[in-house]
Design a protein around this motif. Sequence first.
Motif, short mmCIF file in Angstrom:
data_model
loop_
_atom_site.label_atom_id
_atom_site.label_comp_id
_atom_site.label_asym_id
_atom_site.label_seq_id
_atom_site.Cartn_x
_atom_site.Cartn_y
_atom_site.Cartn_z
N TRP A 148 -74.66 -18.77 15.75
CA TRP A 148 -74.30 -17.60 15.17
C TRP A 148 -75.59 -17.05 13.41
N VAL A 149 -75.32 -18.39 12.98
CA VAL A 149 -76.13 -18.53 11.90
C VAL A 149 -77.17 -18.31 11.98
N LEU A 150 -77.69 -19.43 12.48
CA LEU A 150 -79.50 -18.81 13.30
C LEU A 150 -79.96 -17.52 13.88
N GLY A 151 -79.56 -16.98 14.38
CA GLY A 151 -79.35 -15.77 15.21
C GLY A 151 -79.62 -16.03 16.74
N VAL A 152 -79.50 -15.51 17.73
CA VAL A 152 -79.65 -15.26 18.68
C VAL A 152 -80.79 -14.34 19.32
N VAL A 153 -81.25 -13.98 19.99
CA VAL A 153 -82.11 -13.01 20.91
C VAL A 153 -81.87 -13.33 22.25
N THR A 154 -81.54 -12.26 22.67
CA THR A 154 -81.76 -12.15 24.71
C THR A 154 -83.43 -11.82 24.95
N VAL A 155 -83.92 -12.53 25.75
CA VAL A 155 -85.12 -12.16 26.25
C VAL A 155 -85.02 -11.29 27.50
N ASN A 156 -86.06 -10.40 27.84
CA ASN A 156 -86.44 -9.91 29.26
C ASN A 156 -88.21 -10.85 29.66
N ILE A 157 -88.54 -11.04 30.49
CA ILE A 157 -89.62 -11.15 30.68
C ILE A 157 -90.12 -10.32 31.85
N ARG A 158 -91.33 -10.29 31.82
CA ARG A 158 -92.45 -9.54 32.98
C ARG A 158 -93.34 -9.91 33.49
N GLY A 159 -93.33 -9.74 33.77
CA GLY A 159 -94.68 -9.87 34.88
C GLY A 159 -95.18 -11.60 34.27
N GLY A 160 -96.93 -11.99 35.26
CA GLY A 160 -96.86 -13.25 35.16
C GLY A 160 -96.25 -13.94 35.48
N GLN A 161 -95.05 -15.47 35.50
CA GLN A 161 -95.17 -16.45 36.05
C GLN A 161 -93.64 -16.79 35.10
N PRO A 162 -92.74 -16.74 35.38
CA PRO A 162 -91.45 -16.41 35.04
C PRO A 162 -90.68 -17.94 34.83
N GLU A 163 -90.44 -18.21 36.25
CA GLU A 163 -90.60 -19.98 36.55
C GLU A 163 -91.12 -20.39 36.01
N ARG A 164 -92.03 -20.67 35.97
CA ARG A 164 -93.59 -21.34 35.69
C ARG A 164 -93.32 -21.40 33.89
N LEU A 165 -92.85 -20.42 32.93
CA LEU A 165 -93.13 -19.86 31.44
C LEU A 165 -91.31 -20.95 31.09
N VAL A 166 -90.39 -20.97 32.23
CA VAL A 166 -88.95 -21.43 32.17
C VAL A 166 -88.65 -22.74 32.05
N ASN A 167 -89.48 -23.51 32.86
CA ASN A 167 -90.58 -25.05 33.02
C ASN A 167 -90.80 -25.09 31.62
N ARG A 168 -91.85 -24.01 31.26
CA ARG A 168 -92.75 -25.03 30.41
C ARG A 168 -91.91 -24.79 28.97
N ALA A 169 -90.89 -24.36 28.47
CA ALA A 169 -90.56 -23.73 27.70
C ALA A 169 -89.40 -25.37 27.32
N LEU B 67 -86.31 -12.17 34.75
CA LEU B 67 -86.09 -13.33 34.24
C LEU B 67 -85.77 -12.90 33.29
N GLN B 68 -84.47 -13.63 32.83
CA GLN B 68 -83.21 -13.08 30.89
C GLN B 68 -82.55 -14.29 30.66
N PHE B 69 -83.13 -14.72 29.79
CA PHE B 69 -82.49 -15.95 29.13
C PHE B 69 -82.40 -15.22 27.63
N ASP B 70 -81.59 -16.30 27.00
CA ASP B 70 -80.88 -16.61 25.36
C ASP B 70 -81.66 -17.59 24.68
N VAL B 71 -82.27 -16.90 23.11
CA VAL B 71 -83.16 -18.22 22.30
C VAL B 71 -82.11 -17.75 21.46
N SER B 72 -82.56 -18.72 20.75
CA SER B 72 -82.57 -18.39 18.85
C SER B 72 -83.94 -17.91 18.74
N GLY C 87 -99.19 -15.89 31.00
CA GLY C 87 -99.18 -14.56 31.42
C GLY C 87 -98.11 -14.20 31.35
N CYS C 88 -97.02 -14.33 30.82
CA CYS C 88 -95.89 -13.18 30.30
C CYS C 88 -95.34 -12.59 29.10
#
Length: 397
Positions: free
Chosen positions: A8-29, A47-52, A67-68
């Motif tokens: 909560w102190v650092l802040g969190v955003v919820t992100v939706n991923i459009r286009g490209g290769q979402p599965e590969r994006l998650v693995n690379r991240a 694809l949706q996930f939370d990230v600081s 390409g996302c």
Amino acid sequence: MKLKWSDWVLGVVTVNIRGGQPERLVNRALEGGLQLASIGWTGDGKLQFDVSVSDYFRLKPFLKETGCRAHVVRRQGMPFWLVKLEKRKFFIAGLALFFIGIYVLSSLIWSVEVKGNVKLTEEEIVEAARQEGIFPLQWSFRLADTDIISKRLVNKLPKATWIGVEKKGTRIIIQVAETTEPDHRELENPRHLIASADAVVTEIYTERGRAVVKKNAKVKKGQTLISGTLGGGAYTQTVVAKGSVRGIVWYEFNIASPMSQQVKVYTGEKKQKWYVVIGGRALQVSGYGKNPYEQSETIVEEDKANWKSISLPFGRMKQTVMEVHTEERKLSADEARAGGILQAKANVMSKAGSDAVIRDEIVLHEKTENGKVYMKVLFEVEQSIVKEMPLVQMQGD
């Protein structure tokens, strides 16, 4: 997502991923050391996930590589809360002033109550308390310890054996226990109890002395009812006669009751004035100008401010000036007669005493003339008929 305190102190955003290769994006991240949470698919196949917040800015190279495109759908945490506060400066300032005002109001003494005093006047106690710093609008933190104040007040008020000082919120309660002094009865001289008027005795009770009349006896004004002389000859003793005697007394009144009366009627026209009240002063804020009515009646309503159960020394006051005019109302002979007798009864009670009882009323004579009802009325009243008469003692050589 339920945020940890550190998230909560650092802040969190919820992100939706459009286009490209979402599965590969998650693995690379994840391989790149980014912390992703709540990874899943939305109902529309995104694809949706939370990230600081800090990791979100590190996500850009991986988006380009796969390409996302990322779209933020929710923001949580202190950084975003601070941004909202920045946009509501006046609200925050008002909130801060509100809490400051509450603190200031609760730090003042608003009222001083005195309990238990009988012989000591409230003004004496309040003045002594004022000398010790206890008075309305005094700061609480400036007061000495209540035990110390109690001892000082006892020294200032010798008639009090004990004084307790208690602070309840913004009130100071002063409880007083006064010294008990024996009753000093005035010396009474020997006396008779005599009749204050011609009457027929209905009740007699002798506490001290000797009753010389009985129930149903006719007595004249000045006649002895309870004698203060006991015994006879060498054994004569004089005392303070005490007791009660009631009897029937007659009052005759000549009544002239008018068959018309002036009554006050409201026209419905009115003017209102508003005041701000601070302490014992009132400042007018509306309804300026002179009274426009020839005849009027003013009704005052005061509304003091309250905080919890405490009455604060400020508020508002409304004055309603209502136009009235006087009308003449005609009365029937019966109404005039009833009004005249009612007024006569009030006069009887003022003469006979508050414990008197009107047993009967007899109209001896009645006539209507020149717009008035003339009556002679006899009232039969049961009342106290006791009057004191001192005994003069003769002293021999």
